[in-house]
Scaffold this motif. Structure first.
Motif, mmCIF file in Angstrom:
data_model
loop_
_atom_site.group_PDB
_atom_site.id
_atom_site.type_symbol
_atom_site.label_atom_id
_atom_site.label_comp_id
_atom_site.label_asym_id
_atom_site.label_seq_id
_atom_site.Cartn_x
_atom_site.Cartn_y
_atom_site.Cartn_z
ATOM 1 N N CYS A 282 0.839 -1.209 0.000
ATOM 2 C CA CYS A 282 0.000 0.000 0.000
ATOM 3 C C CYS A 282 0.865 1.247 0.000
ATOM 4 O O CYS A 282 0.573 2.218 -0.706
ATOM 5 N N ALA A 283 1.925 1.244 0.779
ATOM 6 C CA ALA A 283 2.812 2.404 0.843
ATOM 7 C C ALA A 283 3.494 2.646 -0.499
ATOM 8 O O ALA A 283 3.592 3.786 -0.960
ATOM 9 N N VAL A 284 3.943 1.588 -1.140
ATOM 10 C CA VAL A 284 4.596 1.726 -2.441
ATOM 11 C C VAL A 284 3.609 2.260 -3.474
ATOM 12 O O VAL A 284 3.944 3.145 -4.272
ATOM 13 N N LEU A 285 2.387 1.757 -3.447
ATOM 14 C CA LEU A 285 1.373 2.224 -4.383
ATOM 15 C C LEU A 285 1.078 3.713 -4.189
ATOM 16 O O LEU A 285 0.995 4.470 -5.157
ATOM 17 N N LEU A 286 0.958 4.148 -2.942
ATOM 18 C CA LEU A 286 0.701 5.562 -2.674
ATOM 19 C C LEU A 286 1.867 6.434 -3.104
ATOM 20 O O LEU A 286 1.671 7.528 -3.637
ATOM 21 N N VAL A 287 3.091 5.966 -2.892
ATOM 22 C CA VAL A 287 4.265 6.735 -3.316
ATOM 23 C C VAL A 287 4.272 6.888 -4.828
ATOM 24 O O VAL A 287 4.536 7.976 -5.355
ATOM 25 N N LEU A 288 3.960 5.821 -5.534
ATOM 26 C CA LEU A 288 3.964 5.888 -6.994
ATOM 27 C C LEU A 288 2.818 6.742 -7.532
ATOM 28 O O LEU A 288 2.999 7.500 -8.490
ATOM 29 N N LEU A 289 1.656 6.624 -6.924
ATOM 30 C CA LEU A 289 0.497 7.376 -7.414
ATOM 31 C C LEU A 289 0.627 8.875 -7.193
ATOM 32 O O LEU A 289 0.241 9.667 -8.045
ATOM 33 N N PHE A 290 1.158 9.268 -6.051
ATOM 34 C CA PHE A 290 1.184 10.677 -5.695
ATOM 35 C C PHE A 290 2.553 11.322 -5.842
ATOM 36 O O PHE A 290 2.756 12.449 -5.401
ATOM 37 N N GLY A 291 3.505 10.638 -6.430
ATOM 38 C CA GLY A 291 4.819 11.214 -6.662
ATOM 39 C C GLY A 291 5.576 11.529 -5.388
ATOM 40 O O GLY A 291 6.274 12.538 -5.309
ATOM 41 N N TRP B 137 8.050 10.006 -4.122
ATOM 42 C CA TRP B 137 9.458 9.622 -4.119
ATOM 43 C C TRP B 137 10.362 10.851 -4.067
ATOM 44 O O TRP B 137 11.337 10.881 -3.311
ATOM 45 N N GLU B 138 10.045 11.872 -4.841
ATOM 46 C CA GLU B 138 10.867 13.084 -4.857
ATOM 47 C C GLU B 138 10.801 13.790 -3.502
ATOM 48 O O GLU B 138 11.813 14.271 -2.999
ATOM 49 N N GLN B 139 9.625 13.852 -2.920
ATOM 50 C CA GLN B 139 9.468 14.495 -1.619
ATOM 51 C C GLN B 139 10.260 13.745 -0.554
ATOM 52 O O GLN B 139 10.914 14.355 0.296
ATOM 53 N N MET B 140 10.224 12.420 -0.590
ATOM 54 C CA MET B 140 10.971 11.641 0.385
ATOM 55 C C MET B 140 12.472 11.850 0.203
ATOM 56 O O MET B 140 13.218 11.987 1.173
ATOM 57 N N ALA B 141 12.923 11.913 -1.046
ATOM 58 C CA ALA B 141 14.341 12.143 -1.307
ATOM 59 C C ALA B 141 14.763 13.531 -0.827
ATOM 60 O O ALA B 141 15.846 13.689 -0.247
ATOM 61 N N ASN B 142 13.918 14.533 -1.027
ATOM 62 C CA ASN B 142 14.233 15.881 -0.565
ATOM 63 C C ASN B 142 14.325 15.942 0.960
ATOM 64 O O ASN B 142 15.228 16.572 1.516
ATOM 65 N N GLN B 143 13.399 15.287 1.643
ATOM 66 C CA GLN B 143 13.422 15.300 3.100
ATOM 67 C C GLN B 143 14.609 14.512 3.636
ATOM 68 O O GLN B 143 15.225 14.910 4.634
ATOM 69 N N ALA B 144 14.946 13.399 2.991
ATOM 70 C CA ALA B 144 16.108 12.637 3.414
ATOM 71 C C ALA B 144 17.385 13.460 3.245
ATOM 72 O O ALA B 144 18.289 13.427 4.088
#
Length: 66
Positions: free
Chosen positions: A39-48, A50-57
């Motif tokens: 579910c988490a992977v699906l939400l990351v892919l649907l709402f983009g 990944w870029e936000q997570m990379a920026n916060q990391a």
């Protein structure tokens, strides 16, 4: 004609219901992870996300390195 009741539906007292829920075994953390991860992977892919997570990391890594 009066309606017929074919089965009996008895409710257990509240004290027995609360005890039975606490006696059930808990799920293993790996099972919870296996349920939540798709579910988490699906939400990351649907709402983009990944870029936000990379920026916060990157922001956290910058704060730690200071």
């Amino acid at each position: 004609m009066a309606p017929q009741i074919t089965g009996t539906s008895r409710r257990r007292p509240a004290s027995l219901q609360s005890r039975s829920t606490t006696e059930q075994p808990t799920r293993h953390p790996a099972v919870a992870l296996a349920m939540a991860l798709p579910c988490a992977v699906l939400l990351v892919l649907l709402f983009g996300g990944w870029e936000q997570m990379a920026n916060q990391a990157q922001a956290v890594a910058d704060m730690i390195s200071r």
